[in-house]
Design a protein around this motif. Structure first.
Motif, PDB file in Angstrom:
ATOM      1  N   PRO A 108       0.803  -1.221   0.000  1.00 19.01           N
ATOM      2  CA  PRO A 108       0.000   0.000   0.000  1.00 19.01           C
ATOM      3  C   PRO A 108       0.839   1.276   0.000  1.00 19.01           C
ATOM      4  CG  PRO A 108      -0.938  -1.588   1.512  1.00 19.01           C
ATOM      5  CD  PRO A 108       0.379  -2.140   1.080  1.00 19.01           C
ATOM      6  N   GLU A 109       1.939   1.261   0.745  1.00 22.36           N
ATOM      7  CA  GLU A 109       2.805   2.441   0.747  1.00 22.36           C
ATOM      8  C   GLU A 109       3.396   2.695  -0.632  1.00 22.36           C
ATOM      9  OE1 GLU A 109       4.447   5.111   2.988  1.00 22.36           O
ATOM     10  OE2 GLU A 109       2.287   4.829   2.997  1.00 22.36           O
ATOM     11  N   LEU A 110       3.746   1.626  -1.338  1.00 25.19           N
ATOM     12  CA  LEU A 110       4.307   1.795  -2.674  1.00 25.19           C
ATOM     13  C   LEU A 110       3.249   2.326  -3.640  1.00 25.19           C
ATOM     14  CD1 LEU A 110       6.818   1.479  -4.396  1.00 25.19           C
ATOM     15  CD2 LEU A 110       6.173  -0.914  -4.793  1.00 25.19           C
ATOM     16  N   VAL A 111       2.039   1.795  -3.561  1.00 29.56           N
ATOM     17  CA  VAL A 111       0.958   2.289  -4.418  1.00 29.56           C
ATOM     18  C   VAL A 111       0.647   3.746  -4.088  1.00 29.56           C
ATOM     19  CG1 VAL A 111      -1.481   2.021  -5.027  1.00 29.56           C
ATOM     20  CG2 VAL A 111      -0.025  -0.002  -4.756  1.00 29.56           C
ATOM     21  N   ARG A 112       0.646   4.092  -2.799  1.00 24.58           N
ATOM     22  CA  ARG A 112       0.346   5.464  -2.388  1.00 24.58           C
ATOM     23  C   ARG A 112       1.274   6.467  -3.046  1.00 24.58           C
ATOM     24  NH1 ARG A 112       2.142   9.264   1.008  1.00 24.58           N
ATOM     25  NH2 ARG A 112       3.857   8.011   1.844  1.00 24.58           N
ATOM     26  N   ALA A 117      -0.771   8.356  -8.617  1.00 15.68           N
ATOM     27  CA  ALA A 117      -1.684   7.846  -7.593  1.00 15.68           C
ATOM     28  C   ALA A 117      -2.558   8.971  -7.044  1.00 15.68           C
ATOM     29  CB  ALA A 117      -0.900   7.192  -6.461  1.00 15.68           C
ATOM     30  N   VAL A 118      -3.786   8.625  -6.710  1.00 15.37           N
ATOM     31  CA  VAL A 118      -4.732   9.552  -6.094  1.00 15.37           C
ATOM     32  C   VAL A 118      -5.141   8.959  -4.754  1.00 15.37           C
ATOM     33  CG1 VAL A 118      -6.945  10.751  -6.318  1.00 15.37           C
ATOM     34  CG2 VAL A 118      -5.576  10.252  -8.366  1.00 15.37           C
ATOM     35  N   ARG A 119      -5.140   9.793  -3.715  1.00 14.06           N
ATOM     36  CA  ARG A 119      -5.481   9.325  -2.375  1.00 14.06           C
ATOM     37  C   ARG A 119      -6.701  10.084  -1.858  1.00 14.06           C
ATOM     38  NH1 ARG A 119      -1.323   9.437   2.822  1.00 14.06           N
ATOM     39  NH2 ARG A 119      -2.239   7.713   4.003  1.00 14.06           N
ATOM     40  N   SER A 120      -7.591   9.368  -1.187  1.00 11.34           N
ATOM     41  CA  SER A 120      -8.755  10.034  -0.605  1.00 11.34           C
ATOM     42  C   SER A 120      -8.331  10.827   0.625  1.00 11.34           C
ATOM     43  CB  SER A 120      -9.840   9.024  -0.261  1.00 11.34           C
ATOM     44  OG  SER A 120      -9.457   8.183   0.807  1.00 11.34           O
ATOM     45  N   ASN A 121      -9.197  11.745   1.034  1.00 10.67           N
ATOM     46  CA  ASN A 121      -8.789  12.743   2.028  1.00 10.67           C
ATOM     47  C   ASN A 121      -9.411  12.478   3.397  1.00 10.67           C
ATOM     48  OD1 ASN A 121      -7.395  15.085   2.806  1.00 10.67           O
ATOM     49  ND2 ASN A 121      -9.238  16.342   2.554  1.00 10.67           N
ATOM     50  N   HIS A 122      -9.259  11.264   3.896  1.00  8.03           N
ATOM     51  CA  HIS A 122      -9.765  10.982   5.253  1.00  8.03           C
ATOM     52  C   HIS A 122      -8.594  10.726   6.184  1.00  8.03           C
ATOM     53  CE1 HIS A 122     -11.987   9.428   8.639  1.00  8.03           C
ATOM     54  NE2 HIS A 122     -13.076   9.907   8.083  1.00  8.03           N
ATOM     55  N   PRO A 123      -8.545  11.381   7.351  1.00  8.48           N
ATOM     56  CA  PRO A 123      -7.381  11.276   8.227  1.00  8.48           C
ATOM     57  C   PRO A 123      -7.225   9.931   8.923  1.00  8.48           C
ATOM     58  CG  PRO A 123      -9.105  12.560   9.286  1.00  8.48           C
ATOM     59  CD  PRO A 123      -9.544  12.340   7.870  1.00  8.48           C
ATOM     60  N   HIS A 124      -8.247   9.063   8.885  1.00 13.59           N
ATOM     61  CA  HIS A 124      -8.143   7.738   9.500  1.00 13.59           C
ATOM     62  C   HIS A 124      -8.158   6.609   8.481  1.00 13.59           C
ATOM     63  CE1 HIS A 124      -9.796   9.217  13.635  1.00 13.59           C
ATOM     64  NE2 HIS A 124      -8.491   9.156  13.639  1.00 13.59           N
TER      65      HIS A 124
END
Length: 269
Positions: A108-112, A117-124
């Motif tokens: 997951p860290e590599l994909v992030r 890559a696009v990441r959603s904006n939730h802090p948890h």
């Protein structure tokens, strides 16, 4: 010693034989170690996943950051109560561009951090995605909907996505959490977290549904007895592949039947 080395090409072939198709949208949960010895490690695994999906497919992974939470609920390990105000004041705010995921492994860290890559904006409970559907899938993720109807999980369900359990069990199946939001009167938690706002860093609290994966192994065993789940080997890992939509539908009924009613609201752990 492993029977033979795994490569980008061999893993892509295994994923295709398992049933992953070009153009698929897939939510992947993974254990790198379970695959055996991989020439190129995590990089080769991500490349193999993208090869199997092709240019029209989209790879999604969980990139959760549960450490950005209220220290009064920390148990592994706990911290002194005198530290709580300091942590609330100084915990770095979640930044989708730089905040690392926690406890989810190397892939997951590599994909992030993958190009595009696009990441959603939730802090948890953020997710990250690579592929043509990434921006649309990650677009909506408000603070008070960690894994519910306005999260990437619901977007994945609408898009006809699939779940890949790559050497891991049903206890990791994040899609089942969407079903927890569909139980009548689900219990709620109060959460605390550090976020970025237009005026800067801020500590905020919000209320959301309790999520608990303790019974997901039992849920998954019941699910695969009655619904289509593809089984196969990718490298040395035992894997499962199935559609999000029937899994969530089954899980909602199973959880409503098997979970005991809980208090409506309580503080988050």
């Amino acid at each position: 010693m492993p029977e033979e080395p795994q490569t980008r090409a061999s893993l892509a072939g295994d994923l295709t034989r398992l049933g992953l198709r070009p153009g698929d949208i897939v939510l992947a949960h993974s254990s790198l170690r379970s695959l055996g010895w991989v020439c190129g490690g995590a990089l080769a695994v991500v490349q193999a996943l993208l090869d199997a999906l092709g240019p029209d497919g989209t790879l999604v992974v969980p990139t959760q950051t549960t450490g950005n939470s209220d220290p009064m609920h920390w148990r592994h390990p706990p911290v002194p109560e005198s530290w709580w105000p300091v942590i609330r004041e100084h915990m770095p705010a979640f930044d989708p561009a730089v905040t690392p995921s926690i406890g989810l492994g190397v892939l997951p860290e590599l994909v992030r951090t993958w190009p595009g890559a696009v990441r959603s904006n939730h802090p948890h409970t953020s997710f990250a995605a690579v592929g043509p559907a990434a921006a649309e899938l990650m677009a909506e993720h408000p603070l008070d909907c960690q894994l519910g109807e306005r999260s990437p999980l619901a977007a994945l369900e609408r898009a006809g996505a699939r779940v890949l359990l790559l050497g891991v069990g049903f206890d990791t199946c994040t899609a089942f959490h969407l079903a927890e939001y569909r139980i009548p009167d689900p219990p709620l938690f109060e959460y605390g977290t550090a976020v970025l706002t237009p005026s800067g860093r801020r500590w905020v609290t919000y209320t959301d549904v309790v999520t608990n994966s303790d019974d997901f192994d039992h849920l998954g065993a019941a699910f695969e007895q009655t619904r289509p789940v593809r089984h196969g080997k990718v490298g040395e890992a035992s894997c499962r592949l199935f559609d999000v939509r029937p899994a969530v539908k089954f899980a909602a009924g199973w959880l409503a039947e098997h979970r005991r009613p809980a208090a409506k609201t309580r503080a988050a752990p």
